[in-house]
Scaffold this motif. Sequence first.
Motif: not given
Length: 161
Positions: A134-155
Amino acid sequence: MSKDKSPFQDDIFLRGARLRARQNADARELRHEAGLAESEAFFQALVAAVAVIAHADGRLELAERRKLVEAFIASSAVKGFSVTDLAHELAEHSRAYGYDPHTAEQRALACLSVSLLSGEQRQSIRQVCHQVITADGLVHPVELGALHRVERALGIAGGAQ
């Protein structure tokens, strides 16, 4: 009695006190080393997670970098590391993403998967990732996908542990 020998050297009570003092010092050193290892794991995982998020939409924006530095400074879990260390790690990830983004992301996610972190540290990394998104004021769908991959990797999945 010679000059080299202390009259208390053979005193078993003093030898015991010296031995206990040495053991206490060794125990403090081990706890310190364990704390540094835990900080190193958290630091590496934090930078890897943010790299995945930040590079999902192309590159690490200045606003995203600032948000990461703010979170880094506020975190007590990265004691022993400086903003310069953070900049060096981010530069390493940026170079890797510049050469081969897919491989760089896989390497960063693998780093997250094998890191030995507490649940609190994992949630803290997830929170920093949200701030970077959210830092740049825009939430890109690809960033949300990346967040999901990070969450999965973190367990962690969607905020649950």
